[in-house]
Design a protein around this motif. Sequence first.
Motif, mmCIF file in Angstrom:
data_model
loop_
_atom_site.group_PDB
_atom_site.id
_atom_site.type_symbol
_atom_site.label_atom_id
_atom_site.label_comp_id
_atom_site.label_asym_id
_atom_site.label_seq_id
_atom_site.Cartn_x
_atom_site.Cartn_y
_atom_site.Cartn_z
ATOM 1 N N MET A 279 0.835 -1.176 0.000
ATOM 2 C CA MET A 279 0.000 0.000 0.000
ATOM 3 C C MET A 279 0.882 1.243 0.000
ATOM 4 S SD MET A 279 -2.741 1.147 2.884
ATOM 5 C CE MET A 279 -4.043 0.135 2.261
ATOM 6 N N PRO B 109 0.123 7.772 2.144
ATOM 7 C CA PRO B 109 -0.743 8.871 1.733
ATOM 8 C C PRO B 109 0.086 10.066 1.287
ATOM 9 C CG PRO B 109 -0.699 8.700 4.116
ATOM 10 C CD PRO B 109 0.062 7.526 3.573
ATOM 11 N N ARG C 135 -3.748 11.380 8.691
ATOM 12 C CA ARG C 135 -4.148 10.641 7.484
ATOM 13 C C ARG C 135 -3.433 9.297 7.412
ATOM 14 N NH1 ARG C 135 -3.785 15.763 5.067
ATOM 15 N NH2 ARG C 135 -1.759 15.291 4.177
ATOM 16 N N SER C 136 -2.159 9.289 7.806
ATOM 17 C CA SER C 136 -1.397 8.042 7.773
ATOM 18 C C SER C 136 -1.951 7.015 8.758
ATOM 19 C CB SER C 136 0.076 8.306 8.096
ATOM 20 O OG SER C 136 0.683 9.043 7.075
ATOM 21 N N ALA D 82 -5.112 6.913 9.784
ATOM 22 C CA ALA D 82 -6.552 6.756 9.620
ATOM 23 C C ALA D 82 -6.982 5.353 9.216
ATOM 24 C CB ALA D 82 -7.074 7.771 8.607
ATOM 25 N N ASP D 83 -6.229 4.681 8.367
ATOM 26 C CA ASP D 83 -6.683 3.360 7.910
ATOM 27 C C ASP D 83 -6.365 2.238 8.898
ATOM 28 O OD1 ASP D 83 -3.981 2.938 7.551
ATOM 29 O OD2 ASP D 83 -4.086 2.667 5.388
ATOM 30 N N THR E 204 -3.590 0.682 9.485
ATOM 31 C CA THR E 204 -2.607 -0.324 9.068
ATOM 32 C C THR E 204 -1.173 0.085 9.371
ATOM 33 O OG1 THR E 204 -2.437 0.573 6.832
ATOM 34 C CG2 THR E 204 -4.092 -1.155 7.207
ATOM 35 N N ARG E 205 -0.959 1.333 9.803
ATOM 36 C CA ARG E 205 0.397 1.813 10.050
ATOM 37 C C ARG E 205 0.638 2.002 11.538
ATOM 38 N NH1 ARG E 205 -1.215 4.209 5.506
ATOM 39 N NH2 ARG E 205 0.128 4.071 3.684
#
Length: 108
Positions: free
Chosen positions: A1, A4, A17-18, A20-21, A23-24
């Motif tokens: 992936m 961002p 933003r990093s 937000a999903d 996964t990080r």
Amino acid sequence: MAPPACASGDVEACFQRSLADGTRAAPVAAIEALLGVIERSGAQTMHGLQDELCEGRKALVEFCEQRPACLGGRTELGVSSGCELFLRHVTRTFLEFGDFSECRDEIL
């Protein structure tokens, strides 16, 4: 992936933003936010860039101290450590290349 895009916005927004999903890890998100600082930087010298990165690190740590929920119950220590590690990488890269623009291109 792919990370961002952080070419616009402030370091805190890029960090959020990093994360937000989900996964990080927070240190990885902090490094991505600092990459955004480099992308937006108008610095012409390594010293100027290091000053901007240090300001970004400070802003991220303060952001995490003020909003601990963004870290999912973890402390800001990981964010601070990730930033420090990245700052050392930038410095070592400059020592390898010597030319500021080559160093910047290599980091990005």
